[in-house]
Scaffold this active site. Structure first.
Site, PDB file in Angstrom:
ATOM      1  N   GLU A  52       0.827  -1.213   0.000  1.00  0.00           N
ATOM      2  CA  GLU A  52       0.000   0.000   0.000  1.00  0.00           C
ATOM      3  C   GLU A  52       0.861   1.263   0.000  1.00  0.00           C
ATOM      4  O   GLU A  52       0.546   2.254   0.660  1.00  0.00           O
ATOM      5  CB  GLU A  52      -0.985  -0.020   1.176  1.00  0.00           C
ATOM      6  CG  GLU A  52      -1.991  -1.159   1.069  1.00  0.00           C
ATOM      7  CD  GLU A  52      -3.039  -1.176   2.159  1.00  0.00           C
ATOM      8  OE1 GLU A  52      -4.176  -1.573   1.876  1.00  0.00           O
ATOM      9  OE2 GLU A  52      -2.710  -0.800   3.304  1.00  0.00           O
ATOM     10  N   GLU A  72      -5.813  -8.323  -0.888  1.00  0.00           N
ATOM     11  CA  GLU A  72      -6.490  -8.290   0.414  1.00  0.00           C
ATOM     12  C   GLU A  72      -7.970  -8.094   0.155  1.00  0.00           C
ATOM     13  O   GLU A  72      -8.416  -6.979  -0.149  1.00  0.00           O
ATOM     14  CB  GLU A  72      -5.948  -7.157   1.300  1.00  0.00           C
ATOM     15  CG  GLU A  72      -4.555  -7.385   1.811  1.00  0.00           C
ATOM     16  CD  GLU A  72      -4.116  -6.305   2.808  1.00  0.00           C
ATOM     17  OE1 GLU A  72      -4.997  -5.569   3.309  1.00  0.00           O
ATOM     18  OE2 GLU A  72      -2.898  -6.214   3.069  1.00  0.00           O
TER      19      GLU A  72
END
Length: 589
Positions: free
Chosen positions: A157, A239
């Site tokens: 991220e 995810e």
């Protein structure tokens, strides 16, 4: 030896494969239960396990590495291989994962010029030293070397933090230099700005997306991103959030099982998946992370139940059965099965046997360090747990005002052994009036409640814990400090022969009998705030603020016969006994 490739599809030895993965963090589960987790993952029809590798867990002090017992990532991966699972490893310097400092070691903060997650020589030098050690252990686990690892993550991220492609390439290059051979990937939010900032697709690094609902909408965004880059790569949600984490003072977050299954069913015809989490587990010790909302830090709780497919204690939920039905419908040739569970039971109450105030045993737990002005937690020790500060103040039989300047995260004040108040968050830095005699001892107990694990505050001064500036008495900074770093790594060294005083931070020892070990739950609902240790193992923090009022005790931490619980209680709450229950306890209302 095998070959895993990223083409228009994922290929394993030139055969298309859909990745059906679930996240299992080895560091949040006792190793005795790893096999059951793998078994249940396969019983649901999945073929891959994914895990982060937290840097701070494996290099707790600079140059000191630990891969023993529950930190044995090699054993975890080899066991997954024995169970017939592929493995995705995420050994990035930063993991987020609602883990303390996002996995970055606290000792990095001793370097005043440190800028984490940047293309700076100092940070990359520390990453290089860590990767040299880590990859010496995990490089042979790749499918190219006969292992089960099919992919490795470069950064996590990063598009929600920075857009420095030179930094991403530097991390990639270090990984390759130390033996990375399988395909590399990044994972980011599925919106354009995050994908663009965090990707390295021009360098052949797969981009994946993180989300947990509106599957087609998010996959469309990832697909459009590929098209703009002239790529036709397989889609994957690295995810796929099936639940969420929890913070103190907030309600437990849950998600409907049928809603989750519908979103999974929408995704799987188009993409591969990694369910985050398959089992959440526990933030043992002082490793819980912290969210940030504006200027407010919001530490996460010890339980990382996450409302996942398996509970914190490994019990299959409705989500397990709903997702298994989706797999059976979409992929009828994939074998599935019935899951395993663990026995959970109550035990006789643990009875109080000893108690001692922190001040009476602190010299057994830590070496006193003297300095003109207070040291931070990172300067004085490993940077976790607590820090006791003490100074001697000359008074004038009068009231004076005391305030702690730039201190994190929660402070108890004591004057001559008498409790004066506690401050937290925005209260810290406000004045407390105290009645000083001629000769006085002023003490402050500071707790690190968890460093942030996501966002801009990774670079903020507040991630350095303890007293960063000083303590003012009247209108001057007080000098001449003694301090004790208290990570509480060795509670067996607590000397219970010392004095106990009411309304002071104290250790309490309890004993209970277990005829045969089984999973159980320590009821913390009648306690204040602190940490609990079972047979020397730090179960984590408890706090009467909730939302959960239990600490999970896995059976492997117990032994047949007598067991010991030690509490470090900071709020002056004394309990003559502790209940051990067969089910978790939640705060009412």
């Amino acid at each position: 030896m095998s070959v895993f490739e990223v083409k228009e599809e994922f290929l394993l030895d030139q055969k298309p494969v859909k990745i059906l993965s679930g996240a299992i963090h080895y560091f949040r589960i006792v190793p005795e239960y790893w096999e059951d987790c793998f078994y249940n993952l396969k019983a649901m029809g999945f073929n891959t396990v994914e895990t982060y590798i937290p840097w701070n867990l494996h290099e707790p002090e600079e140059g000191v590495f630990d891969f023993s017992r529950g930190k044995d990532i090699v054993r975890f991966v080899r066991l997954a291989q024995e169970m017939g699972l592929m493995v995705i490893l995420r050994p990035t310097p930063f993991i987020c994962a609602e883990w303390e400092f996002g996995g970055l070691p606290a000792w990095l903060l001793r370097y005043k010029d440190m800028k984490v997650r940047t293309n700076t020589p100092l940070f990359l030098e520390k990453v290089d030293a860590y990767y040299r050690e880590l990859f010496s252990r995990i490089k042979d686990l790749q499918v190219t070397q006969g292992g089960p690892v099919i992919m490795l993550q470069v950064e996590n991220e990063y598009g929600s933090f920075g857009n420095d492609k030179d930094y991403l390439r530097a991390i990639r290059d270090i990984m390759v230099r130390y033996g990375a051979e399988v395909p590399l990937f990044t994972s980011d939010g599925s919106w354009d700005a995050a994908l663009e900032a965090g990707n390295l697709v021009e360098d052949g690094v797969l981009a994946t997306a993180n989300f947990g609902s509106r599957s087609n909408e998010n996959l469309d965004a990832l697909e459009r991103f590929y098209e703009r880059k002239g790529l036709k790569w397989p889609l994957m949600s690295m995810e796929f959030w099936d639940g969420w984490f929890n913070r103190w003072r907030e309600p437990v977050i849950t998600r409907d099982a049928k809603d989750l299954a519908a979103c999974v069913k929408e995704l799987l015809p188009r993409a591969s998946i990694n369910l985050y989490m398959f089992i959440g587990g526990t933030n043992f010790g002082f490793y819980n992370g912290c969210s940030a909302r504006g200027n407010t830090d919001l530490p996460q709780i010890t339980s990382y139940n996450y409302d996942a497919v398996l509970t914190e204690w490994g019990q299959p939920t409705a989500k397990f059965y709903e997702i298994r039905e989706v797999i059976r419908e979409l992929f009828p040739d994939i074998p599935t099965g019935e899951p395993r569970d663990h026995e959970r039971k109550a035990f006789p109450a643990a009875r109080l046997t000893d108690k001692v105030s922190l001040s009476a045993t602190v010299d057994r737990l830590a070496q006193r360090q003297d300095s003109a002005y207070p040291k931070t937690m990172e300067e004085a020790g490993p940077g976790y747990g607590y820090m006791l500060y003490r100074t001697h103040v000359t008074g004038f039989d009068d009231v004076m005002k005391v305030k702690a300047i730039q201190t994190s995260d929660r402070v108890h004040f004591y004057l001559n052994g008498v409790f004066q108040g506690v401050q937290y968050q925005e209260e810290i830095g406000t004045e407390i009036e105290m009645e000083f005699g001629r000769d006085n001892v002023l003490e402050l107990l500071v707790e690190n409640m968890g460093r942030v694990n996501y966002g801009y505050k990774l670079q903020a001064p507040t991630q350095s814990k303890g007293i960063r500036t000083g303590v003012m008495v009247d209108i001057h900074f007080e000098s001449g400090w003694e301090q004790y770093a208290l990570p509480l790594d060795h509670v067996e060294q607590v000397d219970f022969s010392g004095e106990w005083k009411a309304d002071t931070p104290a250790f309490y020892r309890y004993e209970f009998e277990a005829d045969e070990p089984a999973d159980t739950f320590l009821d913390c609902s009648r306690l204040g705030k602190g940490a609990a240790f079972v047979n020397g193992v730090n179960l984590g923090r408890y706090w009467s603020e909730g939302p959960v009022c239990y600490l999970y005790i896995p059976a492997p931490l117990l032994k047949a016969g007598k067991n010991e619980i030690i509490l470090f209680e900071t709020e002056g709450v004394t309990a003559e006994s502790l209940e051990l229950k067969a089910a978790p306890v939640y705060r009412e209302g």
